[in-house]
Design a protein around this motif. Structure first.
Motif, mmCIF file in Angstrom:
data_model
loop_
_atom_site.group_PDB
_atom_site.id
_atom_site.type_symbol
_atom_site.label_atom_id
_atom_site.label_comp_id
_atom_site.label_asym_id
_atom_site.label_seq_id
_atom_site.Cartn_x
_atom_site.Cartn_y
_atom_site.Cartn_z
ATOM 1 N N LEU A 478 -6.359 -42.726 6.382
ATOM 2 C CA LEU A 478 -6.894 -42.996 7.751
ATOM 3 C C LEU A 478 -6.265 -42.085 8.478
ATOM 4 O O LEU A 478 -6.758 -41.468 9.593
ATOM 5 C CB LEU A 478 -6.908 -44.549 8.009
ATOM 6 C CG LEU A 478 -7.680 -45.379 7.303
ATOM 7 C CD1 LEU A 478 -7.571 -46.542 7.965
ATOM 8 C CD2 LEU A 478 -9.231 -44.815 7.324
ATOM 9 N N ILE A 491 -3.718 -46.483 14.811
ATOM 10 C CA ILE A 491 -4.380 -47.638 14.253
ATOM 11 C C ILE A 491 -3.452 -48.781 14.337
ATOM 12 O O ILE A 491 -2.224 -48.793 13.970
ATOM 13 C CB ILE A 491 -4.616 -47.304 12.802
ATOM 14 C CG1 ILE A 491 -5.495 -46.115 12.757
ATOM 15 C CG2 ILE A 491 -5.196 -48.584 11.976
ATOM 16 C CD1 ILE A 491 -5.730 -45.880 11.114
ATOM 17 N N PHE A 494 -5.710 -52.860 10.170
ATOM 18 C CA PHE A 494 -6.776 -52.485 9.109
ATOM 19 C C PHE A 494 -6.957 -53.560 8.239
ATOM 20 O O PHE A 494 -6.040 -54.185 7.539
ATOM 21 C CB PHE A 494 -6.416 -51.271 8.450
ATOM 22 C CG PHE A 494 -7.524 -50.785 7.385
ATOM 23 C CD1 PHE A 494 -8.465 -50.154 7.596
ATOM 24 C CD2 PHE A 494 -6.914 -51.132 5.921
ATOM 25 C CE1 PHE A 494 -9.417 -49.923 6.611
ATOM 26 C CE2 PHE A 494 -8.033 -51.010 4.885
ATOM 27 C CZ PHE A 494 -9.107 -50.186 5.302
ATOM 28 N N VAL A 511 -11.324 -51.684 11.256
ATOM 29 C CA VAL A 511 -10.028 -50.933 11.647
ATOM 30 C C VAL A 511 -10.138 -51.198 13.371
ATOM 31 O O VAL A 511 -11.068 -51.305 13.921
ATOM 32 C CB VAL A 511 -10.305 -49.477 11.355
ATOM 33 C CG1 VAL A 511 -11.505 -48.763 12.138
ATOM 34 C CG2 VAL A 511 -8.876 -48.643 11.844
ATOM 35 N N VAL A 513 -8.225 -49.770 16.834
ATOM 36 C CA VAL A 513 -7.730 -48.504 17.294
ATOM 37 C C VAL A 513 -7.289 -48.880 18.862
ATOM 38 O O VAL A 513 -7.923 -49.620 19.458
ATOM 39 C CB VAL A 513 -8.183 -47.403 17.038
ATOM 40 C CG1 VAL A 513 -8.803 -47.189 15.470
ATOM 41 C CG2 VAL A 513 -9.598 -47.475 17.788
ATOM 42 N N LEU A 539 -13.456 -46.208 10.731
ATOM 43 C CA LEU A 539 -12.697 -45.252 11.596
ATOM 44 C C LEU A 539 -13.748 -44.526 12.642
ATOM 45 O O LEU A 539 -13.399 -44.575 13.778
ATOM 46 C CB LEU A 539 -11.945 -44.404 10.734
ATOM 47 C CG LEU A 539 -11.202 -43.468 11.572
ATOM 48 C CD1 LEU A 539 -10.090 -44.036 12.538
ATOM 49 C CD2 LEU A 539 -10.227 -42.440 10.662
#
Length: 558
Positions: A478, A491, A494, A511, A513, A539
Motif C-alpha cells: 500500500l 494510512i 487497514f 483502508v 487515510v 486505496l
C-alpha cells in the motif's frame, strides 16, 4: 372540553378485603385456557364467520393446543347450530378437546342448545345471566330474588336435560354475567344457589366463570373480587374458578394476570383480543407474557405468523403492526440507539444462555419470526442499524469508525427520498459510495514484486480518462501504491474481511487515510476475489474520495 366526570360518572367502590394475598403471588403455571374466538369473538365481527371460516379457525385452535373451545351460541342462529352439528356428526372434534356452548337462562334457548350438542363425547354447557343492579333494574325489571329464580330454574333444566343424554360427559359452567359490577355478596349467593342444584364434587367439578363483562375499575379491584370469591365459596375444592376479562379500560391482560394471582384457575379469551366493544382478553399476549417469565404457556405459538394470518383471514380484522409479540413491527427497531444496543446484544448473546438482547423481551425465533426485520432503517436510524443490516444480509462487517462515516451517506439518501431503506438499498448505497468511487482514478491492473521488507509495484490506471502506468516502491504494497500514485497521504488503519466462505470467497478491504489540508480521515473500500486487489481497490477508493472531499472544501472556501 370534557364535562366534569364527577357529575356524570360514579367511581367504583373499593373492595374491603383484609390481608389480601395476591400482591405477593407469582404466576408459576399456565391456567386452563378456553378460547371464545368462535363465539364471543365471532359475534363481534362486521360479518360473522361462515361455516368454512369457523371450521378453519377451530382447526387452528386445536393445533395451537386449546383443550376447551367455545364453539358457538347454537340458539342464536341456524349457522351456529349447524356448525356445532357439523363438528359432531363429522367427528371433527379431537379426543382431547372439549367443546363449550353458551346459553342464556331461558327454557327454549336451553333446549335448543342441548339439541345442538346431541351425540357429542364431552360438552361444557355454559349457562349465564346478568346479575348487576343496572341489569336487574333496566333489562329484567326485577330484583335479586327474581334474577336468582331465573338462574336456579335454568340450572334445574340444564341438569334434567343432561341426564336425558347420558352418552355425553357433561361439565356445567355458570357465569353471573356483569360480575365485575355486581355486589359481591349477591354474586356469591346466586352462584351458591346454582351449585346447590348441580351438586359439584372434587371428582366432578363445575366451572364458575366470573366475567368483567364491562371493565369498570382498575385491575387490582378485579383481583380483590376474585380473591374474595375464592375465599368465600363453600365448595372451593369442587369449583374451577374462571375469569373472562373484557378490555373496556385497556387493562384486560393485567386484570387476567392479577386474577390468576388471586386464585383463578382458568382464563377465557380470544387470540388477539377480539370481542364486543374493545374486546376480550388477548390470549396470545397473556400466554407469551408467561413464556417470557419462564413459564410454559401450554399453547404453541412457535408459528405466530401463521396464526396471525389465519386469524386475519377468518375474522377479516387486521392485526395492528405494533400488537404485542405478533405485530409486523414489534421486532423492528428504527431508532438509532435501539439498533446499536440490539446489534451489540446479538453479538454477545449465548445461543444456550438466558435471553439478554436489549429492547427485545422475546427471541423472535421462538415464535417463528426471522431476524430479517429486527432492524430496519429510516430517518430515525443510526450507524448500528445500518451496520447490522449489511452484516446480517451481506456478511459485510465495517470498522466502527467507518460505520459513523457511512451512516451519514445513508442519511443523505433518506433525507432526499423520505422513505425506509432496505438491506438491498443500503448495499447499493455502499457500493456507490466506496466500490464505485473510481473518479478521477480507475484501477485497471497491477504487478507486484516483493521481498521481505521491500515492495515494488506497477499500477495500470486510468486518470481523467487517460491510461497510464505508474510505478512506486515502499515497505509494503500500500505504501508502494501511494508512492506510485504520487499522492500525499498516510494510512491510519487497514482491515480486510471475507464476504463469504469456501473456495469462491470474496475479500473486502477497508483502508482509512488522512491527508494534509483535509479535516479528519476518510475510508475507502474494495472488493475482489484477490485480497491484494481488494486492498489496492480500497486505496484507490480512498484516494478518489479524498480528492472529492478536498475539491468540495476548496469550492466552499472560494
Amino acid at each position: 372540553m370534557l364535562k366534569n366526570p364527577a357529575s356524570k360518572y360514579q367511581a367504583f367502590a373499593p373492595i374491603h378485603l383484609t390481608n389480601r394475598t395476591w400482591p405477593s403471588k407469582t404466576i408459576t403455571r399456565a391456567p386452563i385456557w378456553m378460547s371464545t374466538d368462535l363465539r364471543d369473538g365471532n359475534q363481534a365481527l362486521f360479518e360473522p364467520m361462515d361455516g368454512a371460516r369457523k371450521l378453519r379457525m377451530f382447526e387452528m385452535l386445536c393445533e395451537i393446543g386449546f383443550k376447551e373451545i367455545e364453539v358457538a351460541f347454537p340458539s342464536a342462529s341456524q349457522t351456529d347450530f349447524d356448525f356445532v352439528r357439523k363438528l359432531i356428526t363429522e367427528n371433527r372434534i379431537p379426543d382431547d378437546v372439549t367443546i363449550e356452548v353458551l346459553t342464556q337462562g331461558r327454557e327454549h334457548l336451553i333446549r335448543r342448545t342441548f339439541e345442538a350438542v346431541r351425540g357429542a363425547r364431552r360438552v361444557i354447557m355454559h349457562l349465564y345471566g346478568a346479575t348487576s343492579p343496572g341489569f336487574r333494574k333496566i333489562v329484567f325489571n326485577t330484583d335479586r330474588a327474581g334474577v336468582t329464580k331465573i338462574a336456579v330454574e335454568s340450572a334445574e333444566l340444564v341438569r334434567q336435560l343432561a341426564a336425558e343424554q347420558p352418552e355425553t360427559e357433561w361439565v356445567f359452567q355458570y357465569s353471573p354475567e356483569t360480575f365485575s359490577t355486581t355486589e359481591l355478596d349477591f354474586a356469591l349467593e346466586i352462584s351458591e344457589r346454582v351449585f346447590d342444584v348441580w351438586q359439584p364434587t372434587p371428582q366432578n367439578p363445575v366451572i364458575l366463570n366470573l366475567p368483567a363483562t364491562v371493565e369498570a375499575a382498575t385491575p387490582n379491584v378485579y383481583a380483590d373480587q376474585i380473591e374474595w370469591m375464592c375465599r368465600n365459596l363453600s365448595r372451593r375444592d369442587s369449583i374451577i374458578v374462571s375469569v373472562h376479562p373484557h378490555n373496556d379500560r385497556g387493562t384486560a391482560v393485567a386484570a387476567a394476570e392479577l386474577a390468576m394471582m388471586a386464585g383463578a384457575d382458568r382464563v377465557e379469551g380470544c387470540l388477539f383480543g377480539n370481542g364486543e366493544r374493545t374486546g376480550n382478553v388477548d390470549i396470545v399476549t397473556l400466554a407469551l407474557n408467561l413464556y417470557t417469565q419462564g413459564v410454559d404457556p401450554q399453547l404453541d405459538f412457535s408459528r405466530i405468523n401463521h396464526v396471525a394470518r389465519t386469524a386475519e383471514e377468518c375474522t377479516q380484522l387486521p392485526i395492528h403492526p405494533r400488537h404485542p409479540y405478533v405485530g409486523d413491527l414489534v421486532f423492528t427497531a428504527f431508532s438509532g440507539s435501539h439498533q446499536d444496543a440490539i446489534k451489540k446484544g446479538f453479538a454477545v448473546q449465548d445461543p444456550n444462555g438466558i435471553w439478554e438482547v436489549p429492547y427485545m423481551p422475546l427471541d423472535p425465533a421462538d415464535v417463528g419470526r426471522t431476524y430479517d426485520s429486527v432492524i430496519r432503517v429510516n430517518s430515525q436510524s443510526g450507524k448500528g442499524g445500518i451496520a447490522y443490516l449489511l452484516e446480517s444480509a451481506f456478511g459485510l462487517v465495517m470498522p466502527r469508525r467507518m460505520q459513523v462515516e457511512f451512516s451519514s451517506e445513508v442519511q443523505k439518501v433518506m433525507d432526499e427520498t423520505g422513505r425506509e431503506q432496505s438491506a438491498q438499498d443500503i448495499w447499493h448505497i455502499f457500493g456507490q459510495t466506496y466500490f464505485e468511487a473510481d473518479v478521477p482514478v480507475t484501477l485497471l491492473g497491477h504487478k507486484l514484486n516483493e521481498s521481505r521488507d521491500h515492495h515494488a509495484i506497477e499500477l495500470e490506471v486510468m486518470i481523467d480518462g487517460q491510461p497510464r502506468v505508474m510505478r512506486g516502491e515502499g515497505n509494503g504494497p500500500l505504501e508502494a501504491a501511494i508512492n506510485a500514485l504520487g499522492v500525499e497521504m498516510s494510512i491510519d488503519s487497514f482491515e480486510e474481511r471475507s464476504l463469504s466462505q469456501g473456495s469462491r470467497a470474496r475479500a473486502v478491504a477497508f483502508v482509512e487515510v488522512s491527508s494534509p489540508g483535509m479535516a479528519g480521515s476518510i475510508f475507502g473500500a474494495g472488493e475482489s476475489a484477490s485480497i491484494m486487489e481488494a486492498s489496492l481497490r480500497a486505496l484507490v477508493s480512498a484516494v478518489n474520495r479524498c480528492k472529492v472531499r478536498t475539491s468540495v472544501a476548496e469550492a466552499e472556501t472560494a
